[in-house]
Enzyme design. Sequence first.
Site, PDB file in Angstrom:
ATOM      1  N   CYS A   5       0.742  -1.221  -0.026  1.00 40.24           N
ATOM      2  CA  CYS A   5       0.189  -0.140   0.046  1.00 40.24           C
ATOM      3  C   CYS A   5       0.815   1.065  -0.023  1.00 40.24           C
ATOM      4  CB  CYS A   5      -1.041   0.005   1.274  1.00 40.24           C
ATOM      5  SG  CYS A   5      -2.179  -1.459   1.208  1.00 40.24           S
ATOM      6  N   ASP A   6       2.181   1.047   0.064  1.00 44.48           N
ATOM      7  CA  ASP A   6       3.114   2.187   0.302  1.00 44.48           C
ATOM      8  C   ASP A   6       3.194   2.659  -1.250  1.00 44.48           C
ATOM      9  OD1 ASP A   6       5.117   4.196   0.884  1.00 44.48           O
ATOM     10  OD2 ASP A   6       6.159   2.856   1.981  1.00 44.48           O
TER      11      ASP A   6
END
Length: 377
Positions: free
Chosen positions: A327-328
């Site tokens: 998700c980064d």
Amino acid sequence: MEHKTLRSLVKQHGTPLFVVDHKELRKNYALFRKHFPRVQVYYAVKVNSDPAIVETFYNEGSSFDVASMQEFHTVHELIAHLPTKQRQDFIWNRIIYANPIKPNETLQELDQYKPLVTFDNHEEVKKIAKHSPHAGLALRLQVPNTGSMVELSSKFGALPGEAVELIAYAHEHKLVVEGISFHVGSQCTNPQNFIQSLHLSASIFAEAKSKGFNLTLLDIGGGFPAAYDDSVPALSSLAKTINSELNRLFPKTIEILAEPGRFLVASAGTAVSKIIGKAIRSGKLCYYIDDGVYHTYSGIIFDHCVYHMKSFKKGATQLCAVFGPTCDALDTISLAEQLPDLELGELLYTDNIGAYSAASSTHFNGFPPAKVVHVNR
Ligand SMILES: *Cc1c(COP(=O)(O)O)cnc(C)c1O
């Protein structure tokens, strides 16, 4: 690696996959030996510490550069079956603990093996004298890293001007300094770094001799570049320059070692991943794949390395972005790859990704590292 082989490995193992070709490891090792006949190879284990890779180099006759106890034990396990005397000889002659800063506990554990260790400061001399008095020493020198992809001289290395005083200080602490080591920076494409480092070393050898210290070992470190693209000079031309300086400046009796890492393993690694998502953002086609910078592509962050994605499918390409699975937003492999229009489930791959890659994978966000598969072992 051949497309056919990669595809069939994916059928068998799924993705993400990190494929290591041991034939390529042996080829690179042989090439290095051929171009540096005077130099003993100490494979730098940190570059890819997979025990199967270490074993292949061991079988080819390599020695090893380790920098942690875990790396030391990876090599030690390979030689554990040897009779005690041979095992001790191997550690004494063929392992260098090339981390200039070592915890006391590490020094205490190492002392029984009488290893060769590097140092670059007074506090370290006091530590070694107290906790590892049977170690042999190599002084790590700070040298120019100009133009190397990864700079390695800001953290370690004694200044050339303080070298002989440090050698004398070690001597006062009843330790023997056997020689000098340096690292010109990783992926070094500038032969001047090696030339200047050899000149500095030779002048320290001479100054030490004049003070009564006889140095017998020269460790020219790593930095030998992998052929990521056509702009990288061939090993043969770098070797020609280095060898002629070595022969001019250092008598035949000086033992010379090198700690190549990247050069030996980069071309032996291929990453294969699957497209798990696809979107158009700001007019650009974005692919999401099941490997990324927290995993096999960690070198994008830590190694300053640029990797390209390739498709098995031919056809008209367009400018795409490629992202990893976490998700980064940092998990971005590239914002500018030329790739064809691909469906979900299709594969992408990257070659020349054997160095500083899989070995630094994390489990961030619950995504495990790519499965490692060895071929031609
Ligand atoms: C990382 C490292 C190496 C390997 O360097 P490459 O550029 O990959 O050849 C060798 N020696 C030391 C001391 C290192 O820290």
